[in-house]
Scaffold this motif. Structure first.
Motif, short mmCIF file in Angstrom:
data_model
loop_
_atom_site.label_atom_id
_atom_site.label_comp_id
_atom_site.label_asym_id
_atom_site.label_seq_id
_atom_site.Cartn_x
_atom_site.Cartn_y
_atom_site.Cartn_z
N SER A 105 0.83 -1.20 0.00
CA SER A 105 0.00 0.00 0.00
C SER A 105 0.87 1.25 0.00
O SER A 105 2.05 1.23 0.37
N ASP A 106 0.26 2.36 -0.41
CA ASP A 106 0.98 3.64 -0.38
C ASP A 106 1.35 4.02 1.04
O ASP A 106 2.41 4.62 1.27
N PHE A 107 0.47 3.69 2.00
CA PHE A 107 0.77 4.01 3.39
C PHE A 107 2.01 3.24 3.86
O PHE A 107 2.86 3.80 4.56
N LYS A 108 2.13 1.97 3.45
CA LYS A 108 3.30 1.19 3.84
C LYS A 108 4.57 1.74 3.20
O LYS A 108 5.63 1.76 3.83
N GLU A 288 -3.03 8.71 1.20
CA GLU A 288 -4.31 8.75 0.50
C GLU A 288 -4.24 9.67 -0.72
O GLU A 288 -4.78 9.34 -1.79
N TYR A 289 -3.59 10.79 -0.57
CA TYR A 289 -3.41 11.69 -1.71
C TYR A 289 -2.61 11.00 -2.81
O TYR A 289 -2.97 11.07 -3.99
N ARG A 290 -1.55 10.33 -2.43
CA ARG A 290 -0.70 9.62 -3.38
C ARG A 290 -1.48 8.53 -4.10
O ARG A 290 -1.38 8.37 -5.31
N ARG A 291 -2.31 7.79 -3.35
CA ARG A 291 -3.08 6.71 -3.95
C ARG A 291 -4.10 7.25 -4.94
O ARG A 291 -4.26 6.72 -6.04
#
Length: 296
Positions: A105-108, A288-291
């Motif tokens: 994930s982007d968060f990871k 979230e913005y990146r995703r």
């Protein structure tokens, strides 16, 4: 877990220049300049040897503390530019396409960058700081021995000083990184959104908030607002106050235990907890913005 470790390792491979190569080059230049200064008579070896023989442990303590502070300043500057640039590096080199093809994930991905910022990179600088102090201590001991001092007989005292300052530096890095965590996360999150523009934005946004408070609530100027006072106190990490300030006025040997106890007692741990929550929040929002931008 393997994917997360790979992400952290990737940060080392892509940014080893400012955190490993450049510090090692600086150590080589520093040691080389010191040796050349003795070789060409720019420094009086007899005078230096006499000084080391008269007050050896205090010279080692103050010298190592000065080097430790210098490396801390280097680390702060390097982390600032890394967060502004490294958090947006995937977008520039298309590595994002590779990692998006994996179940990561982007968060990871952003948490891996933050983990490298808080552990891997400071650890490298810590190791280089220990190496630089060790080499300069060796030069000082040899200089003292050559000029008739009991240089090699001081190895036990010097080793104890080395351990005390090294432990103090480690405590300073851990507590300091926790203290500055919200600023690190903010710059990294801005890097995701604005790339290298995060560098000026990280200073502009707090000023903008202070100006808005000044305009809406009044006051003498933006620097007399609650926002400005809070940020000023939050930026100031009072590591040289307390124990170190008192230690300079005494002849007592430096104590890592006393330093760590004093520093931990003076730190506002509630603010560190609030800062950790803020850091996780802004990193999540940045992910979230990146995703959403990548999926658009």
């Amino acid at each position: 877990m393997k994917a997360f470790i790979a992400l952290v390792h990737r940060e080392l491979l892509e940014h080893r220049g400012p955190f490993l190569v450049a510090p090692l080059v600086l150590v080589v230049l520093m040691v080389g300049a010191t040796l050349l200064s003795f070789a060409f008579g720019r420094v009086d070896a007899r005078f230096s040897g006499a000084i080391f023989a008269i007050v050896p442990t205090r010279i080692y303590e103050v010298g190592f503390l000065a080097f430790a502070m210098a490396w801390c300043l280097y680390l702060i500057g390097s982390l600032f530019f890394y967060c502004a640039d490294g958090f947006a590096a995937d977008r520039r080199n298309n590595a994002m396409l590779f990692w998006k093809s994996m179940p990561v994930s982007d968060f990871k991905v952003l948490m891996a960058k933050l983990t490298a910022t808080l552990t891997l990179f400071p650890g490298l600088i810590f190791g280089v700081a220990l190496l630089s102090a060790l080499l300069l201590f060796a030069i000082a001991i040899v200089t003292s021995a050559i000029n008739g001092g009991d240089g090699f007989g001081l190895l036990g005292n010097v080793a104890w000083v080395y351990v005390q300052i090294a432990l103090s530096l480690l405590v300073t890095l851990v507590v300091g990184l926790l203290w500055y965590l919200p600023f690190i996360a903010q710059v990294g999150a801005l890097g995701v959104v604005a790339g290298r523009w995060a560098i000026p934005l990280s200073g502009l946004l707090p000023l903008l908030v202070a100006i808005i408070e000044w305009v809406t609530l009044g006051g003498l100027s933006p620097v007399h607002t609650y926002t400005w006072r809070y940020l000023s106190e939050r930026v100031d990490f009072k590591v040289t106050q307390g124990y170190i300030e008192h230690w300079f006025t005494t002849e007592a040997p430096f104590s890592a235990a006393a330093f760590a106890t004093d520093l931990v007692a003076r730190v506002d741990w509630l603010q560190i907890g609030i800062g950790a929550g803020f850091a996780l929040a802004v990193i999540y929002l940045a992910s979230e913005y990146r995703r959403r931008v990548n999926d658009a």
